[in-house]
Design a protein around this motif. Structure first.
Motif, PDB file in Angstrom:
ATOM      1  N   UNK A 127       0.827  -1.399   0.110  1.00 33.95           N
ATOM      2  CA  UNK A 127      -0.011  -0.044  -0.118  1.00 33.95           C
ATOM      3  C   UNK A 127       0.953   0.981   0.160  1.00 33.95           C
ATOM      4  N   UNK A 128       2.106   1.183   0.897  1.00 35.37           N
ATOM      5  CA  UNK A 128       2.659   1.948   0.659  1.00 35.37           C
ATOM      6  C   UNK A 128       3.260   2.808  -0.872  1.00 35.37           C
ATOM      7  N   UNK A 129       3.969   1.458  -1.078  1.00 37.40           N
ATOM      8  CA  UNK A 129       4.285   2.175  -2.527  1.00 37.40           C
ATOM      9  C   UNK A 129       3.471   2.330  -3.559  1.00 37.40           C
ATOM     10  N   UNK A 130       2.221   1.907  -3.085  1.00 38.68           N
ATOM     11  CA  UNK A 130       1.440   1.854  -4.381  1.00 38.68           C
ATOM     12  C   UNK A 130       1.124   3.666  -3.966  1.00 38.68           C
ATOM     13  N   UNK A 131       0.803   4.038  -3.056  1.00 45.34           N
ATOM     14  CA  UNK A 131       0.654   5.460  -2.793  1.00 45.34           C
ATOM     15  C   UNK A 131       1.893   5.951  -3.304  1.00 45.34           C
TER      16      UNK A 131
END
Length: 280
Positions: free
Chosen positions: A25-29
């Motif tokens: 999720x962090x990398x998608x953000x």
């Protein structure tokens, strides 16, 4: 601090995806911010408007891997990114933590974008994205299923809290809206093209219609002109596997009304309870 997009570990197209509340999720953000040409400071107002309590510095530290955040704040950041993207006419880019890890079963054999779930829908042809969404709905086992107290109980709580005439959990199939749970006088199954919920599914974001008669999207709708004479609508999206939007938690009334930021947060909380039941 300038955001730096870090490379994501490689995944086999048929491997099991890790939970989005971890590094994914962090990398998608980060990927979404890079695509939108934004920094943490640009995202923070939208995050704060969703009810987030972390500072801009904390958000920056999280996005650069120096700080962990609770799952709720990660979800609020994801919602904020999606709101910013959709306000610019783009798609939702980041799933929420309720999109739990499940084995990937592509609905489009040989198309790698299918393995990305809803986050990759802009890479799929429209008919392919819709096929994946419908597959996610069918895998829940909820379409055309009998009423269940676990959903009805929450829907009654929603109606009581907002003091409205109708609340429902609606699911959008290929050509119709199926009502899984409803409190109030309204049709249980309606054509998809006149269902308010269909717009929530299309945008995959909170939809608020303060006065349907004054809204060009709905002013000629048969459910506005006739029974149940909808004037106010609010819907929060619900998701199936890999983040595909399958329906909405709906709030409906026969008189126009405002819907405050506090109301929006409360509806989001009720939707989270429904989502937990869908994922159970």
């Amino acid at each position: 601090m300038k955001l730096v997009l870090k490379s994501m570990p490689e995944l086999s197209l048929r491997s099991e995806l890790p939970p989005v509340e971890d590094w994914t999720q962090r990398n998608q953000i980060l990927a979404a911010l890079t695509r939108l040409d934004l920094r943490a400071g640009d995202l923070w107002p939208a995050y704060f408007g969703q009810g987030g309590n972390c500072s801009e510095v904390e958000i920056d530290a999280y996005l650069n891997g120096a700080l962990s955040l609770p799952a709720m704040d990660q979800d609020l950041l994801a919602c904020a990114v999606n709101d910013v993207s959709e306000a610019a006419g783009g798609p939702a880019l980041v799933p929420s933590s309720w999109d739990s890890a499940t084995p990937v079963t592509p609905g489009l054999p040989g198309h790698p974008a299918a393995d990305l779930g809803a986050a990759g829908r802009f890479l799929l042809p429209p008919e392919g994205a819709e096929a994946e969404r419908l597959s996610a709905l069918l895998k829940t086992g909820l379409l055309d299923s009998s009423p269940e107290q676990r959903f009805d109980r929450i829907v009654r709580d929603v109606r009581k809290f907002f003091s409205v005439s109708i609340t429902a959990v609606s699911l959008i199939a290929d050509d119709r809206q199926f009502t899984k749970s409803i409190v109030g006088a309204a049709a249980h199954d309606v054509p998809r093209d006149v269902a308010f919920c269909n717009e929530t599914v299309r945008t995959n974001a909170l939809l608020v219609v303060p006065d349907a008669r004054a809204d060009g999207r709905f002013s000629a709708n048969p459910f506005v002109l006739g029974e149940p004479h909808i004037r106010f609508y609010a819907g929060f999206p619900l998701h199936g596997r890999l983040g595909w939007n399958i329906g909405a938690l709906d709030v409906i009334d026969q008189k126009p009304r405002d819907f405050s930021t506090q109301d929006q947060r409360k509806l989001r909380g009720f939707a989270r309870r429904i989502q937990q039941e869908i994922d159970a």
